[in-house]
Design a protein around this motif. Structure first.
Motif, PDB file in Angstrom:
ATOM      1  N   UNK A   1       2.352 -10.689   4.722  1.00  0.00           N
ATOM      2  CA  UNK A   1       2.210  -9.420   5.442  1.00  0.00           C
ATOM      3  C   UNK A   1       1.884  -8.286   4.474  1.00  0.00           C
ATOM      4  N   UNK A   2       1.084  -7.348   4.938  1.00  0.00           N
ATOM      5  CA  UNK A   2       0.836  -6.132   4.166  1.00  0.00           C
ATOM      6  C   UNK A   2       2.008  -5.180   4.411  1.00  0.00           C
ATOM      7  N   UNK A   3       2.540  -4.619   3.344  1.00  0.00           N
ATOM      8  CA  UNK A   3       3.632  -3.658   3.468  1.00  0.00           C
ATOM      9  C   UNK A   3       3.112  -2.283   3.049  1.00  0.00           C
ATOM     10  N   UNK A   4       3.253  -1.313   3.948  1.00  0.00           N
ATOM     11  CA  UNK A   4       2.823   0.055   3.662  1.00  0.00           C
ATOM     12  C   UNK A   4       4.069   0.905   3.425  1.00  0.00           C
ATOM     13  N   UNK A   5       4.167   1.482   2.245  1.00  0.00           N
ATOM     14  CA  UNK A   5       5.305   2.326   1.895  1.00  0.00           C
ATOM     15  C   UNK A   5       4.971   3.778   2.237  1.00  0.00           C
ATOM     16  N   UNK A   6       5.739   4.356   3.152  1.00  0.00           N
ATOM     17  CA  UNK A   6       5.467   5.711   3.636  1.00  0.00           C
ATOM     18  C   UNK A   6       6.599   6.659   3.255  1.00  0.00           C
ATOM     19  N   UNK A   7       6.325   7.940   3.378  1.00  0.00           N
ATOM     20  CA  UNK A   7       7.287   9.027   3.135  1.00  0.00           C
ATOM     21  C   UNK A   7       7.671   9.158   1.667  1.00  0.00           C
ATOM     22  N   UNK A   8       6.759   8.776   0.788  1.00  0.00           N
ATOM     23  CA  UNK A   8       6.999   8.968  -0.637  1.00  0.00           C
ATOM     24  C   UNK A   8       8.252   8.273  -1.116  1.00  0.00           C
ATOM     25  N   UNK A   9       8.955   8.919  -2.035  1.00  0.00           N
ATOM     26  CA  UNK A   9      10.234   8.384  -2.517  1.00  0.00           C
ATOM     27  C   UNK A   9      11.389   8.825  -1.631  1.00  0.00           C
ATOM     28  N   UNK A  10      11.085   9.711  -0.678  1.00  0.00           N
ATOM     29  CA  UNK A  10      12.148  10.286   0.147  1.00  0.00           C
ATOM     30  C   UNK A  10      12.756  11.530  -0.463  1.00  0.00           C
ATOM     31  N   UNK A  11      12.232  11.930  -1.621  1.00  0.00           N
ATOM     32  CA  UNK A  11      12.753  13.093  -2.337  1.00  0.00           C
ATOM     33  C   UNK A  11      11.646  14.104  -2.601  1.00  0.00           C
ATOM     34  N   UNK A  12      11.941  15.398  -2.492  1.00  0.00           N
ATOM     35  CA  UNK A  12      10.947  16.406  -2.862  1.00  0.00           C
ATOM     36  C   UNK A  12      10.703  16.399  -4.363  1.00  0.00           C
TER      37      UNK A  12
ATOM     38  N   UNK B   1       3.296  13.665   6.622  1.00  0.00           N
ATOM     39  CA  UNK B   1       1.854  13.412   6.666  1.00  0.00           C
ATOM     40  C   UNK B   1       1.533  11.987   6.208  1.00  0.00           C
ATOM     41  N   UNK B   2       2.245  11.504   5.191  1.00  0.00           N
ATOM     42  CA  UNK B   2       1.991  10.140   4.717  1.00  0.00           C
ATOM     43  C   UNK B   2       2.387   9.104   5.776  1.00  0.00           C
ATOM     44  N   UNK B   3       3.393   9.439   6.581  1.00  0.00           N
ATOM     45  CA  UNK B   3       3.797   8.517   7.653  1.00  0.00           C
ATOM     46  C   UNK B   3       2.691   8.422   8.698  1.00  0.00           C
ATOM     47  N   UNK B   4       2.110   9.549   9.049  1.00  0.00           N
ATOM     48  CA  UNK B   4       0.997   9.542  10.010  1.00  0.00           C
ATOM     49  C   UNK B   4      -0.160   8.684   9.498  1.00  0.00           C
ATOM     50  N   UNK B   5      -0.512   8.859   8.231  1.00  0.00           N
ATOM     51  CA  UNK B   5      -1.582   8.058   7.643  1.00  0.00           C
ATOM     52  C   UNK B   5      -1.228   6.571   7.619  1.00  0.00           C
ATOM     53  N   UNK B   6       0.035   6.269   7.311  1.00  0.00           N
ATOM     54  CA  UNK B   6       0.484   4.875   7.234  1.00  0.00           C
ATOM     55  C   UNK B   6       0.402   4.190   8.591  1.00  0.00           C
ATOM     56  N   UNK B   7       0.790   4.901   9.642  1.00  0.00           N
ATOM     57  CA  UNK B   7       0.723   4.327  10.982  1.00  0.00           C
ATOM     58  C   UNK B   7      -0.726   4.086  11.407  1.00  0.00           C
ATOM     59  N   UNK B   8      -1.617   5.021  11.030  1.00  0.00           N
ATOM     60  CA  UNK B   8      -3.042   4.845  11.341  1.00  0.00           C
ATOM     61  C   UNK B   8      -3.608   3.628  10.617  1.00  0.00           C
TER      62      UNK B   8
ATOM     63  N   UNK C   1       0.842  -1.198   0.000  1.00  0.00           N
ATOM     64  CA  UNK C   1       0.000   0.000   0.000  1.00  0.00           C
ATOM     65  C   UNK C   1       0.879   1.249   0.000  1.00  0.00           C
ATOM     66  N   UNK C   2       0.494   2.219  -0.813  1.00  0.00           N
ATOM     67  CA  UNK C   2       1.104   3.542  -0.778  1.00  0.00           C
ATOM     68  C   UNK C   2      -0.002   4.526  -0.408  1.00  0.00           C
ATOM     69  N   UNK C   3       0.227   5.305   0.645  1.00  0.00           N
ATOM     70  CA  UNK C   3      -0.790   6.232   1.140  1.00  0.00           C
ATOM     71  C   UNK C   3      -0.346   7.669   0.881  1.00  0.00           C
ATOM     72  N   UNK C   4      -1.268   8.488   0.405  1.00  0.00           N
ATOM     73  CA  UNK C   4      -1.001   9.907   0.230  1.00  0.00           C
ATOM     74  C   UNK C   4      -1.108  10.658   1.548  1.00  0.00           C
ATOM     75  N   UNK C   5      -0.927  11.966   1.493  1.00  0.00           N
ATOM     76  CA  UNK C   5      -0.983  12.767   2.717  1.00  0.00           C
ATOM     77  C   UNK C   5      -1.839  14.007   2.594  1.00  0.00           C
TER      78      UNK C   5
END
Length: 242
Positions: A127-138, A80-87, A50-54
């Motif tokens: 296991x479900x894997x949630x990818x957070x913090x985008x690509x890590x790049x602006x 923000x995407x990390x917060x959503x991913x943890x939720x 899963x990839x979650x937006x913010x």
């Protein structure tokens, strides 16, 4: 047993989809519904990333338009995407779905760093894997993250979950009553018609790596399972019309 048409998927959930009817923040009922739908797919032995937006918390482009440095604004969006991913992780684990969050920015106290081989191994173990913090790049969207991660883990399809919209239209269906829904599209058509399904970088990545995209409405219960089982809902975007 029902037979899924995909073995490994990337589910792209926009931040707005997590906000439910409010349009901002995280709606508990909505995130629980998404978690239950993911559990249905896991029961089919489909591997789910899963990839979650913010956007329900912060939008980097909007922040930049208000005078914040673009790079800083984008990093805020990643958080923000990390917060959503943890939720979402919490909602999944409350219904006994094993989940790992992997971030592109090191946050060892709350999540694993993104490591492709480790992510694939988690998926293979169910296991479900949630990818957070985008690509890590602006300057890169979470759409691009979804396309990049799908290519890296060799997913067959990206399921783009929308809030209230059941596919791709020729115009905004809420503003234009004459807007027509597309059943199928090519990525070149998406780019040429400027349909705004995903940004051009993400579209190019999908096209170059032969990754199919299905745009559908996540607010209708059971839709993720229907897509995985091959039901014709939403809009299918492919590299070619064949």
């Amino acid at each position: 047993m029902e037979q899924p048409v995909f073995k490994r998927i990337v589910l792209k959930v926009s931040g707005e989809a997590l906000s439910g009817q409010t349009g901002y923040g995280i709606d508990a009922d909505t995130i629980s519904s998404i978690a239950e739908q993911v559990k249905e797919v896991i029961a089919l032995q489909v591997e789910v990333a899963i990839v979650v937006g913010g956007g329900n918390i912060w939008r980097g482009i909007a922040g930049s338009a208000k005078g914040i440095d673009r790079t800083t604004a984008d990093y805020m969006g990643m958080l923000a995407t990390v917060m959503n991913s943890l939720a979402l992780q919490d909602a999944l684990e409350q219904i006994d779905v094993p989940t790992r969050v992997q971030t592109s920015i090191a946050m060892q106290q709350i999540a694993e760093p993104y490591i492709r081989r480790r992510a694939v191994r988690h998926l293979e173990k169910g296991r479900v894997v949630i990818f957070a913090a985008g690509t890590g790049n602006p300057y890169f969207s979470t759409d691009t993250t979804a396309a990049l991660r799908a290519a890296e883990i060799e997913a067959e399809v990206i399921l783009m979950a929308k809030n209230k919209v059941d596919g791709v239209y020729s115009a905004d269906p809420f503003k234009d009553a004459t807007a027509e829904k597309y059943e199928t599209l090519t990525f070149m058509e998406v780019l040429n018609k400027n349909l705004g399904v995903m940004d051009s970088t993400a579209s190019s990545l999908c096209m170059d790596n032969d990754i199919q995209l299905i745009v559908f409405n996540i607010t209708e219960e059971g839709n993720i399972k229907r897509v995985v089982l091959g039901e014709k809902i939403g809009t299918i975007v492919k590299g070619s019309v064949n």
